[in-house]
Design an enzyme around this catalytic site. Sequence first.
Site, short mmCIF file in Angstrom:
data_model
loop_
_atom_site.label_atom_id
_atom_site.label_comp_id
_atom_site.label_asym_id
_atom_site.label_seq_id
_atom_site.Cartn_x
_atom_site.Cartn_y
_atom_site.Cartn_z
N MET A 30 44.22 37.68 31.35
CA MET A 30 42.93 36.99 31.23
C MET A 30 41.88 37.75 32.05
O MET A 30 40.83 37.20 32.39
CB MET A 30 43.05 35.54 31.69
N GLY A 31 42.19 39.01 32.37
CA GLY A 31 41.20 39.84 33.06
C GLY A 31 41.13 39.58 34.55
O GLY A 31 42.01 38.96 35.14
N LEU A 33 41.43 41.89 36.79
CA LEU A 33 42.74 42.50 37.03
C LEU A 33 42.97 42.82 38.50
O LEU A 33 42.04 43.17 39.23
CB LEU A 33 42.84 43.79 36.20
N HIS A 34 44.22 42.69 38.90
CA HIS A 34 44.63 43.08 40.25
C HIS A 34 45.88 43.93 40.14
O HIS A 34 46.38 44.21 39.03
CB HIS A 34 44.83 41.85 41.13
N HIS A 37 48.69 43.00 37.71
CA HIS A 37 48.49 43.40 36.31
C HIS A 37 48.72 44.90 36.14
O HIS A 37 49.34 45.34 35.17
CB HIS A 37 47.05 43.11 35.86
N SER A 186 44.38 36.19 40.32
CA SER A 186 42.92 36.30 40.10
C SER A 186 42.20 35.15 40.81
O SER A 186 41.04 35.26 41.18
CB SER A 186 42.61 36.26 38.61
N ARG A 187 42.90 34.03 41.00
CA ARG A 187 42.25 32.85 41.61
C ARG A 187 42.13 32.98 43.13
O ARG A 187 41.47 32.15 43.77
CB ARG A 187 43.03 31.58 41.26
O1 PAF Z 1 49.23 34.92 32.57
C1 PAF Z 1 48.11 34.94 32.00
O2 PAF Z 1 47.17 35.60 32.46
C2 PAF Z 1 47.90 34.12 30.74
O3 PAF Z 1 48.56 32.89 30.81
C3 PAF Z 1 48.27 34.88 29.46
C4 PAF Z 1 49.75 35.20 29.41
C5 PAF Z 1 47.46 36.16 29.37
C6 PAF Z 1 47.94 34.02 28.23
O4 PAF Z 1 46.58 33.71 28.20
#
Ligand code: PAF
Length: 286
Positions: A30-31, A33-34, A37, A186-187
């Site tokens: 979901m972007g 990124l860290h 990811h 990300s949070r």
């Molecule tokens: O883990 C996530 O970031 C989300 O749940 C995913 C797997 C991209 C689905 O939206």
Amino acid sequence: MKTIASIAEMKAAVRSARAEEKTVGLVPTMGFLHEGHLSLVRESRARTDLTVVSIFVNPAQFGPNEDFASYPRDPGRDAALLEREGADILFLPAAPDIYPRGYATYVEVQKLQDRLCGASRPGHFRGVCTIVLKLFEIVRPDAAFFGRKDAQQAIILARMAGDLNLDVRIEVRPIVREPDGLALSSRNIYLNPDERRAALVLSRSLATAGAMIKAGETRAEAVVAAIRDAIGREPLARIDYIEAVDPVTLAPVDRTGEGTLVALAVFIGKTRLIDNFVVGPGGEIT
Ligand code: PAF
């Protein structure tokens, strides 16, 4: 790196890669990124010929009072990071293409979706499964890469892939942590300095529980109680759940053993954080 927004173009890009007999890896995100990811991107690059990273903040997996609107977004920075990591395609679909007017089809993994995070986030895993199955249909990856921080998500997606006979390998990679132990998320950006300090109680309490198991404690109740005690001493923390569960059914266990998932969700201020460990064959924790 090529950036693709259209679903038709994404399908065509994968078709031509397949015509060249390339294998395809997908890292759904979901972007914002860290390093967690990026570790998945590296793994996909090492294991497949063409790495596709999707960024889509999926409205279907957020509850009405959750942070969909404020979820952190920085597509420019994300693209630069992915370029540097050598991702091949950044897939950035638009919400109206993913969920057009009249959209009505959802995927559910029953029972598993109601446990742990599912109990306080009804509908969350239905949204996750729906978007991930759609991404699998669009990208047709040989392997898809997920982080173990979202352990329940990985277990549910593996169940979905198995139950629906999907031709995709679900690869689950270790949790990436800050040097002081906080699991990357990300949070984490939501935390103020006091909350950032308080958030360490998650990894610290899990480490204490892990040490108990390593020392021979197998009573799940005692392990969970030790975590609850440690977190209870942190004034900024409010427990959502702490559980020791079977990795297949996600049902609570009486005794911990190989494969047991010890998972928790805790609010630090208004921010809900999750963390976990899995018990290894020799009682070690990972
Ligand atoms: O883990 C996530 O970031 C989300 O749940 C995913 C797997 C991209 C689905 O939206």
